[in-house]
Design a protein around this motif. Structure first.
Motif, mmCIF file in Angstrom:
data_model
loop_
_atom_site.group_PDB
_atom_site.id
_atom_site.type_symbol
_atom_site.label_atom_id
_atom_site.label_comp_id
_atom_site.label_asym_id
_atom_site.label_seq_id
_atom_site.Cartn_x
_atom_site.Cartn_y
_atom_site.Cartn_z
ATOM 1 N N THR A 172 0.815 -1.209 0.000
ATOM 2 C CA THR A 172 0.000 0.000 0.000
ATOM 3 C C THR A 172 0.852 1.264 0.000
ATOM 4 O O THR A 172 0.553 2.225 -0.726
ATOM 5 C CB THR A 172 -0.921 0.019 1.235
ATOM 6 O OG1 THR A 172 -1.788 -1.118 1.183
ATOM 7 C CG2 THR A 172 -1.759 1.291 1.277
ATOM 8 N N VAL A 173 1.920 1.296 0.786
ATOM 9 C CA VAL A 173 2.656 2.556 0.984
ATOM 10 C C VAL A 173 3.962 2.642 0.201
ATOM 11 O O VAL A 173 4.495 3.744 0.035
ATOM 12 C CB VAL A 173 2.937 2.791 2.487
ATOM 13 C CG1 VAL A 173 1.641 2.855 3.265
ATOM 14 C CG2 VAL A 173 3.845 1.715 3.063
ATOM 15 N N PHE A 174 4.494 1.515 -0.280
ATOM 16 C CA PHE A 174 5.755 1.541 -1.023
ATOM 17 C C PHE A 174 5.594 0.834 -2.364
ATOM 18 O O PHE A 174 4.746 -0.049 -2.516
ATOM 19 C CB PHE A 174 6.878 0.832 -0.246
ATOM 20 C CG PHE A 174 7.175 1.422 1.103
ATOM 21 C CD1 PHE A 174 7.521 2.762 1.232
ATOM 22 C CD2 PHE A 174 7.119 0.644 2.250
ATOM 23 C CE1 PHE A 174 7.802 3.298 2.479
ATOM 24 C CE2 PHE A 174 7.395 1.174 3.494
ATOM 25 C CZ PHE A 174 7.741 2.509 3.604
ATOM 26 N N LEU A 205 11.728 13.931 5.727
ATOM 27 C CA LEU A 205 12.011 14.715 4.529
ATOM 28 C C LEU A 205 10.811 15.566 4.135
ATOM 29 O O LEU A 205 10.936 16.762 3.837
ATOM 30 C CB LEU A 205 12.395 13.774 3.386
ATOM 31 C CG LEU A 205 12.761 14.420 2.044
ATOM 32 C CD1 LEU A 205 13.955 15.355 2.189
ATOM 33 C CD2 LEU A 205 13.056 13.341 1.005
ATOM 34 N N LEU A 206 9.622 14.971 4.145
ATOM 35 C CA LEU A 206 8.421 15.715 3.770
ATOM 36 C C LEU A 206 8.072 16.779 4.810
ATOM 37 O O LEU A 206 7.569 17.853 4.469
ATOM 38 C CB LEU A 206 7.256 14.757 3.573
ATOM 39 C CG LEU A 206 7.364 13.862 2.327
ATOM 40 C CD1 LEU A 206 6.232 12.845 2.298
ATOM 41 C CD2 LEU A 206 7.372 14.692 1.058
ATOM 42 N N LYS A 207 8.334 16.504 6.079
ATOM 43 C CA LYS A 207 8.111 17.525 7.104
ATOM 44 C C LYS A 207 9.037 18.718 6.887
ATOM 45 O O LYS A 207 8.662 19.873 7.121
ATOM 46 C CB LYS A 207 8.336 16.943 8.494
ATOM 47 C CG LYS A 207 7.215 16.042 8.990
ATOM 48 C CD LYS A 207 7.523 15.576 10.405
ATOM 49 C CE LYS A 207 6.421 14.724 10.977
ATOM 50 N NZ LYS A 207 6.701 14.334 12.384
ATOM 51 N N ALA A 208 10.279 18.447 6.457
ATOM 52 C CA ALA A 208 11.206 19.549 6.197
ATOM 53 C C ALA A 208 10.671 20.458 5.100
ATOM 54 O O ALA A 208 10.895 21.677 5.130
ATOM 55 C CB ALA A 208 12.583 19.008 5.826
ATOM 56 N N ALA A 214 0.824 14.963 1.824
ATOM 57 C CA ALA A 214 -0.331 15.760 1.405
ATOM 58 C C ALA A 214 -1.005 15.204 0.167
ATOM 59 O O ALA A 214 -2.197 15.421 -0.047
ATOM 60 C CB ALA A 214 0.107 17.206 1.151
ATOM 61 N N HIS A 215 -0.265 14.498 -0.668
ATOM 62 C CA HIS A 215 -0.815 13.973 -1.912
ATOM 63 C C HIS A 215 -0.843 12.445 -1.909
ATOM 64 O O HIS A 215 -0.764 11.810 -2.961
ATOM 65 C CB HIS A 215 -0.001 14.486 -3.102
ATOM 66 C CG HIS A 215 0.139 15.978 -3.135
ATOM 67 N ND1 HIS A 215 -0.897 16.816 -3.496
ATOM 68 C CD2 HIS A 215 1.176 16.791 -2.819
ATOM 69 C CE1 HIS A 215 -0.493 18.075 -3.422
ATOM 70 N NE2 HIS A 215 0.758 18.090 -3.006
ATOM 71 N N GLY A 216 -0.942 11.853 -0.715
ATOM 72 C CA GLY A 216 -0.994 10.394 -0.626
ATOM 73 C C GLY A 216 0.385 9.793 -0.481
ATOM 74 O O GLY A 216 1.397 10.488 -0.351
ATOM 75 N N TRP A 217 0.416 8.455 -0.507
ATOM 76 C CA TRP A 217 1.684 7.751 -0.301
ATOM 77 C C TRP A 217 2.688 8.044 -1.403
ATOM 78 O O TRP A 217 3.890 7.894 -1.217
ATOM 79 C CB TRP A 217 1.438 6.239 -0.224
ATOM 80 C CG TRP A 217 0.413 5.838 0.782
ATOM 81 C CD1 TRP A 217 -0.689 5.063 0.562
ATOM 82 C CD2 TRP A 217 0.382 6.159 2.174
ATOM 83 N NE1 TRP A 217 -1.406 4.901 1.713
ATOM 84 C CE2 TRP A 217 -0.782 5.556 2.720
ATOM 85 C CE3 TRP A 217 1.208 6.910 3.012
ATOM 86 C CZ2 TRP A 217 -1.119 5.691 4.069
ATOM 87 C CZ3 TRP A 217 0.866 7.045 4.344
ATOM 88 C CH2 TRP A 217 -0.282 6.437 4.859
ATOM 89 N N GLY A 218 2.226 8.490 -2.563
ATOM 90 C CA GLY A 218 3.136 8.791 -3.660
ATOM 91 C C GLY A 218 3.725 10.183 -3.612
ATOM 92 O O GLY A 218 4.407 10.593 -4.552
ATOM 93 N N THR A 219 3.486 10.935 -2.527
ATOM 94 C CA THR A 219 4.049 12.276 -2.408
ATOM 95 C C THR A 219 5.568 12.237 -2.527
ATOM 96 O O THR A 219 6.180 13.146 -3.086
ATOM 97 C CB THR A 219 3.649 12.915 -1.066
ATOM 98 O OG1 THR A 219 2.216 12.983 -1.008
ATOM 99 C CG2 THR A 219 4.211 14.315 -0.925
ATOM 100 N N ALA A 220 6.197 11.197 -1.994
ATOM 101 C CA ALA A 220 7.644 11.010 -2.115
ATOM 102 C C ALA A 220 7.911 9.556 -2.460
ATOM 103 O O ALA A 220 7.390 8.655 -1.795
ATOM 104 C CB ALA A 220 8.362 11.396 -0.828
ATOM 105 N N ARG A 221 8.701 9.335 -3.489
ATOM 106 C CA ARG A 221 9.088 7.987 -3.886
ATOM 107 C C ARG A 221 10.598 7.905 -3.988
ATOM 108 O O ARG A 221 11.246 8.793 -4.573
ATOM 109 C CB ARG A 221 8.473 7.613 -5.243
ATOM 110 C CG ARG A 221 6.962 7.431 -5.243
ATOM 111 C CD ARG A 221 6.538 6.290 -4.356
ATOM 112 N NE ARG A 221 5.117 5.966 -4.508
ATOM 113 C CZ ARG A 221 4.452 5.161 -3.679
ATOM 114 N NH1 ARG A 221 5.082 4.626 -2.639
ATOM 115 N NH2 ARG A 221 3.187 4.899 -3.870
#
Length: 281
Positions: A172-174, A205-208, A214-221
């Motif tokens: 689901t998340v990766f 990283l996203l908190k920084a 904010a855009h779901g699990w795909g916000t950072a890959r």
């Protein structure tokens, strides 16, 4: 999506100040939640009044779950101890209750809070000085409340208990590639905990960048990674400065995994730009 190159390294238990590339520093405060729980239970009214201002006390009273209430309080205590120490080094004695860490929405899970100080309150005739603080980040678990404070850049902190991801949650998340990369780039962790390490690194990283998932699990890959650097594809909001240098320090603290991400902004006219004080629970 923006490709962000990140330098990362395993670190010992964090504490004190870490110098940022290009100038500035990040300091962290680690506070046992049990300590806050005990101190608050001994003198609830006095303890909360010492650390919280009127608006915060109102939010605190609306949190009805005792566990969540103490965790929320612990995050504010950690933040204010760190900020007050910074101000003391400038010769400013500011009571914690004169600082506020409040979200933009009412309630205990208000999303991204902001750190503020009342204008002219306790600073003398000159009013509040320009604080050497550019960003602040919060995280907490059942055991720890953590605050990261940046001068000259952005900071994101996250901490999670060691846990195993079920196969369904992993899917689901990766992505499959991310799972494979986590297996190869976090050798210091047990195989069952490497997904947690990747999760914590992503969160920090996203908190920084001030966006979270904010855009779901795909916000950072995680696109690619080695022992000293990685590349993340991140869905940054329009106008967000991706930064000049991005560093992540991660490691293990007792039965937890932590990560501290720092983003050094591009210099404008040779000077670092000081942004609005902000935090993320």
């Amino acid at each position: 999506m923006k490709a962000i190159r990140v330098c990362w390294a395993e670190a010992a238990v964090p504490g004190g100040a870490v110098t940022l590339p290009g100038g500035g520093a990040v300091t962290t405060e680690w506070l046992p939640v049990a300590q806050v729980r005990g101190d608050y239970a001994a003198a609830p009214a006095a303890y909360s009044a010492h650390y919280l201002g009127p608006a915060e006390l109102s939010v605190f009273a609306r949190i009805t779950v005792p566990k969540r209430q103490v965790e929320w309080l612990a995050g504010r205590v950690a933040a204010k101890r760190l900020v007050c120490l910074t101000l003391e080094r400038l010769g400013l004695a500011v009571p914690p209750s004169q600082l506020a860490v409040l979200g933009r929405k009412p309630g205990g899970r208000a999303g991204k809070p902001e750190l503020s100080a009342p204008p002219g309150g306790g600073y003398g005739r000159g009013g509040p000085p320009e604080l050497p603080i550019t960003d602040i980040s919060l995280a907490h678990t059942l055991r720890f409340a953590v605050c990261g404070l940046a001068s000259g850049g952005r900071v994101g902190v996250d901490v999670e208990p060691l846990r195993s991801f079920s196969p369904a949650l992993l899917r689901t998340v990766f992505t499959e590639r991310e799972v494979a990369l986590a297996e190869s780039v976090f050798p210091a962790f047990d195989p069952a905990h490497r997904a947690t390490a990747l999760w914590v690194v992503k969160e920090a990283l996203l908190k920084a960048y001030g966006i979270g998932f904010a855009h779901g699990w795909g916000t950072a890959r995680l696109r690619g990674a080695g022992p000293a650097a990685a590349v993340f594809d991140i869905n940054l909001p329009a106008g967000t400065d991706p930064g000049d240098r991005v560093h992540i320090r991660y490691g293990r603290l007792t039965d937890h995994i932590f990560a501290i991400a720092t983003v050094t902004p591009w210099a404008t006219d040779g000077h670092q730009q000081k942004g609005q004080l902000r935090a993320w629970d």
